[in-house]
Motif scaffolding. Sequence first.
Motif, PDB file in Angstrom:
ATOM      1  N   PRO A  64      12.985  11.319  35.672  1.00 45.97           N
ATOM      2  CA  PRO A  64      14.121  10.484  35.475  1.00 45.97           C
ATOM      3  C   PRO A  64      14.157  10.217  34.019  1.00 45.97           C
ATOM      4  O   PRO A  64      13.341  10.348  33.455  1.00 45.97           O
ATOM      5  CB  PRO A  64      13.975   9.205  36.392  1.00 45.97           C
ATOM      6  CG  PRO A  64      12.409   9.216  36.474  1.00 45.97           C
ATOM      7  CD  PRO A  64      12.197  10.563  36.782  1.00 45.97           C
ATOM      8  N   ILE A  65      15.425   9.968  33.436  1.00 44.73           N
ATOM      9  CA  ILE A  65      15.591   9.836  32.268  1.00 44.73           C
ATOM     10  C   ILE A  65      16.124   8.296  32.025  1.00 44.73           C
ATOM     11  O   ILE A  65      17.196   7.826  32.774  1.00 44.73           O
ATOM     12  CB  ILE A  65      16.431  10.730  31.627  1.00 44.73           C
ATOM     13  CG1 ILE A  65      16.419  12.235  31.866  1.00 44.73           C
ATOM     14  CG2 ILE A  65      16.932  10.722  30.114  1.00 44.73           C
ATOM     15  CD1 ILE A  65      17.481  13.044  31.700  1.00 44.73           C
ATOM     16  N   VAL A  66      15.537   7.562  30.941  1.00 44.74           N
ATOM     17  CA  VAL A  66      16.100   6.164  30.565  1.00 44.74           C
ATOM     18  C   VAL A  66      16.503   6.303  29.191  1.00 44.74           C
ATOM     19  O   VAL A  66      15.830   6.670  28.316  1.00 44.74           O
ATOM     20  CB  VAL A  66      15.062   5.146  30.858  1.00 44.74           C
ATOM     21  CG1 VAL A  66      15.642   3.980  30.550  1.00 44.74           C
ATOM     22  CG2 VAL A  66      14.702   5.099  32.290  1.00 44.74           C
ATOM     23  N   LEU A  67      17.642   5.973  28.882  1.00 43.25           N
ATOM     24  CA  LEU A  67      18.099   5.717  27.595  1.00 43.25           C
ATOM     25  C   LEU A  67      18.180   4.225  27.310  1.00 43.25           C
ATOM     26  O   LEU A  67      18.800   3.513  27.687  1.00 43.25           O
ATOM     27  CB  LEU A  67      19.686   6.351  27.525  1.00 43.25           C
ATOM     28  CG  LEU A  67      20.237   6.084  26.036  1.00 43.25           C
ATOM     29  CD1 LEU A  67      19.451   7.084  24.909  1.00 43.25           C
ATOM     30  CD2 LEU A  67      21.650   6.495  26.114  1.00 43.25           C
ATOM     31  N   TRP A  68      17.211   3.876  26.424  1.00 43.54           N
ATOM     32  CA  TRP A  68      16.949   2.652  25.993  1.00 43.54           C
ATOM     33  C   TRP A  68      18.202   2.186  24.624  1.00 43.54           C
ATOM     34  O   TRP A  68      17.775   3.344  23.537  1.00 43.54           O
ATOM     35  CB  TRP A  68      15.506   2.010  25.647  1.00 43.54           C
ATOM     36  CG  TRP A  68      14.660   2.045  26.766  1.00 43.54           C
ATOM     37  CD1 TRP A  68      13.728   3.135  26.700  1.00 43.54           C
ATOM     38  CD2 TRP A  68      14.846   1.233  27.740  1.00 43.54           C
ATOM     39  NE1 TRP A  68      13.128   2.878  27.918  1.00 43.54           N
ATOM     40  CE2 TRP A  68      13.529   1.487  28.396  1.00 43.54           C
ATOM     41  CE3 TRP A  68      15.352  -0.150  27.929  1.00 43.54           C
ATOM     42  CZ2 TRP A  68      13.313   0.842  29.686  1.00 43.54           C
ATOM     43  CZ3 TRP A  68      14.922  -0.507  29.195  1.00 43.54           C
ATOM     44  CH2 TRP A  68      13.795  -0.183  29.914  1.00 43.54           C
ATOM     45  N   ALA A  69      19.193   1.464  24.711  1.00 40.19           N
ATOM     46  CA  ALA A  69      19.701   1.405  23.352  1.00 40.19           C
ATOM     47  C   ALA A  69      20.216  -0.039  22.990  1.00 40.19           C
ATOM     48  O   ALA A  69      20.210  -0.939  23.763  1.00 40.19           O
ATOM     49  CB  ALA A  69      21.368   1.924  24.016  1.00 40.19           C
ATOM     50  N   VAL A  70      20.380   0.015  21.673  1.00 46.05           N
ATOM     51  CA  VAL A  70      20.608  -1.257  21.061  1.00 46.05           C
ATOM     52  C   VAL A  70      22.020  -1.605  21.144  1.00 46.05           C
ATOM     53  O   VAL A  70      22.962  -0.781  21.498  1.00 46.05           O
ATOM     54  CB  VAL A  70      20.554  -0.946  19.452  1.00 46.05           C
ATOM     55  CG1 VAL A  70      21.654  -0.229  18.782  1.00 46.05           C
ATOM     56  CG2 VAL A  70      20.506  -2.478  18.787  1.00 46.05           C
ATOM     57  N   PRO A  71      22.467  -2.942  21.586  1.00 44.96           N
ATOM     58  CA  PRO A  71      23.737  -3.196  22.130  1.00 44.96           C
ATOM     59  C   PRO A  71      24.702  -2.783  21.308  1.00 44.96           C
ATOM     60  O   PRO A  71      24.584  -2.764  19.713  1.00 44.96           O
ATOM     61  CB  PRO A  71      23.649  -4.785  22.058  1.00 44.96           C
ATOM     62  CG  PRO A  71      22.093  -5.213  22.572  1.00 44.96           C
ATOM     63  CD  PRO A  71      21.448  -4.118  21.770  1.00 44.96           C
TER      64      PRO A  71
END
Length: 236
Positions: free
Chosen positions: A3-10
């Motif tokens: 699985p892929i997780v994209l962690w992003a700054v708001p």
Amino acid sequence: MKPIVLWAVPRSRSTAFLRIMLERGDLEVAHEPFSYLQVDGHFTLAGRHATSPIELLDAILDVNANERRVFVKDTSDYKYTSLLSDKRLFTEVINTFMIREPHGAISSHYAMNASATMDEYGFEYLHDIFSAVRSVTGEVPVVIDGDDLVANPEATVKAYCERVGLSFKPEAMHWNPGEQTNWHRTNQWHAEVAGSSGLVAQAPKERATPDNNEHLRRVAAHHQPFYDALARHRLS
């Protein structure tokens, strides 16, 4: 495939990126499940009901293994301490990251939530997650920049897909406007994406910025080094 997780700054344009992943049609897409879990106390992914970050990670891995590949987008305005203590996050998940030049992201965030704390702007914690992933895996995770995304949409998405093992689908770069059930609870934060049909750079709005607001100037000064450290690794 993992699985892929994209962690992003708001306010990094990560929901626009998620909209592209939705349009592909071949992924199980989850919008900010760990954030929603913190606020609501539960999250359901493809029929799997989770009441803790570890249960949610269990669900992500199970769906990915038995149904179809999972793509998760989440933000760094919350802390995920127990999740980052689970080594499966690093060994069984592809963690990727999304940033945006702090002046733009911070101004946009402040316009939505003027009471946001220093931590909620998210650059420092995003860097913490990035550093944890890099330390455990020994590899530099994928980083994309929201400004690059709107400047060169297809090239940025194609490069990302190549790095995470997805085929590039140019037809997914455009969609019909409208709200999505994935983000119904936080619709007000995603109005621009809901009203769009693709990625288009827009002129800056008249709003408070680090150039004209002392509080935002301090916020930007605090977070700039963390952005700079991540930006050195961004796909170009």
